[in-house]
Scaffold this motif. Structure first.
Motif, mmCIF file in Angstrom:
data_model
loop_
_atom_site.group_PDB
_atom_site.id
_atom_site.type_symbol
_atom_site.label_atom_id
_atom_site.label_comp_id
_atom_site.label_asym_id
_atom_site.label_seq_id
_atom_site.Cartn_x
_atom_site.Cartn_y
_atom_site.Cartn_z
ATOM 1 N N CYS A 433 8.512 11.581 3.315
ATOM 2 C CA CYS A 433 9.646 12.492 3.530
ATOM 3 C C CYS A 433 9.254 13.673 4.413
ATOM 4 O O CYS A 433 10.002 14.058 5.309
ATOM 5 C CB CYS A 433 10.203 12.973 2.193
ATOM 6 S SG CYS A 433 8.966 13.683 1.093
ATOM 7 N N CYS A 442 5.051 14.418 -3.287
ATOM 8 C CA CYS A 442 4.982 12.988 -2.976
ATOM 9 C C CYS A 442 3.531 12.584 -2.685
ATOM 10 O O CYS A 442 3.082 11.526 -3.124
ATOM 11 C CB CYS A 442 5.893 12.655 -1.809
ATOM 12 S SG CYS A 442 7.633 12.860 -2.255
ATOM 13 N N CYS A 471 10.984 7.553 2.193
ATOM 14 C CA CYS A 471 9.686 7.991 1.660
ATOM 15 C C CYS A 471 9.281 7.066 0.522
ATOM 16 O O CYS A 471 10.095 6.806 -0.366
ATOM 17 C CB CYS A 471 9.806 9.425 1.155
ATOM 18 S SG CYS A 471 8.354 10.007 0.255
ATOM 19 N N CYS A 474 9.461 9.406 -3.022
ATOM 20 C CA CYS A 474 10.696 9.978 -3.583
ATOM 21 C C CYS A 474 11.963 9.257 -3.150
ATOM 22 O O CYS A 474 13.037 9.515 -3.700
ATOM 23 C CB CYS A 474 10.794 11.467 -3.238
ATOM 24 S SG CYS A 474 11.057 11.767 -1.467
HETATM 25 ZN ZN LIG Z 1 8.904 12.106 -0.545
#
Ligand SMILES: [Zn+2]
Length: 488
Positions: A433, A442, A471, A474
């Motif tokens: 992300c 993350c 991502c 997440c």
């Molecule tokens: Zn993420």
């Protein structure tokens, strides 16, 4: 010259860790018996190469306008406390000197873990006007860090040898240009001469050098597939210039803070990569430029001609030395076969064999350490041919390493896939992300689930996530392609 040790024989591809420990011992690179934990003695065969590596980097730094200096190894605590992030980042690793001359010191002194806070104190005195800029200084020295991770000779210890270059500019643009130049210096020496491949990554926000605006780290790989951080260069912006008052008066007499960079090739650690990447199951394979002995001349005595053959070997080595090569004759009592193995284990690039036949034919056999290939060379052409073969050998080491490195880059689109790929070793590209602080959770999740570290975004070629990719931690839209690896 050859000692009567064991001949090296450990399978590097099956057990790199054991290979590394064995080569350190058998080639006489380090003595681990020093009685302070995390500190080792570097032995002559290693130091001879390390000094040559120092010279390669120093030459390149001086060619790009740097001047050498030597700063004190102790830094007063008041300097150290000036930049908040820096002190937070380094405090846990600092060795402190608290006593001297039998009494307690008024102010404790840090054994430098890095020299920003020593050098910039002086820079603020040296820089007055724009004509004092740019200021580009490097020092070759050792630094001390109380590492808590397991130590490994050359790879990580509590004392290591490096160069640190600290540059100051009037503008941000020049500082950014310097960072690019530092990356080119790494390419030229570490890859171009020493044959160690790497990728420069812009580190994520959460993994920057303490006090830097941006950090760029050169990540190489070890034969077991784990990554090892090599020279990093940092854009410091004005983060140190302000607390240390590194500034100049512009043409209107107005005070302007300077823009700074620092670059730190850790020479002892690069040596770890050189021996690990190029070595094989017979032992070390050293690039021609840094081998303590580049050519070993081995006499092959037959009954009755021992004297003549020995003298010829001595004479050949001396002639090569006159041409500027580091050449020795091994006239020890061991058999030629034993000597071949011994010098192969030590990584000597070229071997010249001198026997009765060679005396008559005035031709020598020259054997290459990297391929084992043998070439017959007329005596008068020997120096020229040695130069050529040495160059070819180093180029071949680099080419071989590049081919291996190129196969170590994989990709994944889920946590499970990442885990699976990391088990194979090398880098794994994933969509993430963010590399701003928002992405830290993350990265932490990736670390705890796969033991892989997010190394950052590749600098040499921009890579964008495919449309719609998410991502892997997440599930939010991915803004970046990052590389993940297990690290040393
Ligand atoms: Zn993420």
């Amino acid at each position: 010259m050859a000692s009567l040790g064991n001949v090296f024989d450990v399978d590097k591809s099956k057990n790199f860790s054991e290979w590394y420990s064995e080569i350190i011992k058998q080639a006489g690179l380090c003595d681990l018996r020093y009685n302070v934990k995390g500190f080792v003695v570097f032995m002559p065969w290693a130091v001879a190469s390390i000094k040559k590596m120092y010279a390669l980097f120093e030459q390149e730094l001086e060619a790009t306008g740097h001047k050498p200096a030597l700063f004190p190894a102790v830094i007063p605590e008041e300097n150290f406390l000036k930049e908040k992030e820096h002190v937070e980042g380094f405090a846990p690793e600092v060795f402190w000197v608290t006593e001297g001359g039998g009494g307690k010191l008024e102010q404790r002194l840090a054994l430098r873990p890095t020299s920003e806070t020593a050098m910039y104190k002086m820079y603020s005195l040296w820089i007055q006007g724009a004509s004092d800029l740019p200021l580009k200084i490097y020092q070759s020295c050792q630094v001390w860090r109380h590492e808590t991770k397991a130590t490994r000779p050359f790879i990580r210890s509590r004392e290591f040898y490096w160069i640190e270059a600290h540059d100051v500019f009037a503008t941000m643009r020049e500082a950014e240009e310097q960072v690019r130049q530092d990356m080119q210096t790494t390419e030229k020496v570490m890859h171009g001469v020493l044959g160690v491949p790497f990728i420069y990554f812009k580190r994520p926000e959460w993994d920057k050098f303490a006090g830097a605006v941006h950090t760029f780290g050169a990540d190489s790989l070890m034969p077991d597939g784990k990554t090892i951080q090599q020279p990093s260069t940092h854009l410091l912006g004005q983060n140190f210039a302000k607390p240390f008052n590194v500034c100049y008066a512009d043409e209107k007499g107005k005070k302007q803070y300077c823009w700074q960079t620092c670059y730190g090739p850790a020479i002892s650690r690069i040596y770890a990569s050189v021996i690990s990447v190029h070595g094989d199951n017979k032992g070390l394979v050293l690039p021609f430029e840094i081998a303590p002995i580049q050519v070993i001349v081995i006499p092959i005595p037959r009954k009755g001609v021992e004297e003549k053959v020995g003298a010829k070997a001595r004479e050949t080595a001396a002639a090569l030395r006159e041409h500027g090569f580091r050449a020795e004759a091994d006239e020890g009592s061991a058999t030629p076969g034993f000597k071949y193995n011994y010098w192969e284990m030590k990584g000597v690039p070229l071997r010249v064999e001198v026997g009765e036949r060679e005396l008559e034919s005035k031709q020598f056999v020259v054997a290459r350490r990297d391929t084992g290939e043998k070439t017959v060379v007329p005596e008068k052409e020997l120096p020229k041919k040695i130069g050529e073969l040495g160059k070819t050998l180093s180029e071949n080491l680099r080419k071989r390493a590049d081919e291996w490195f190129a196969k170590q880059i994989h990709s994944a689109n889920s946590m499970d896939e990442l885990s699976e790929q990391l088990d194979k070793g090398g880098f794994v590209k994933i969509p993430l992300c963010s590399v701003e602080m928002a992405g830290k959770n993350c990265a932490d999740e990736i670390k705890s689930k796969t033991t892989g570290d997010v190394r950052g975004v590749r600098v040499d070629k921009p890579e964008n996530p495919a449309a719609g990719s998410k991502c892997i931690a997440c599930g939010k839209p991915a803004k970046e392609i990052v590389y993940v690896a297990r690290q040393y």
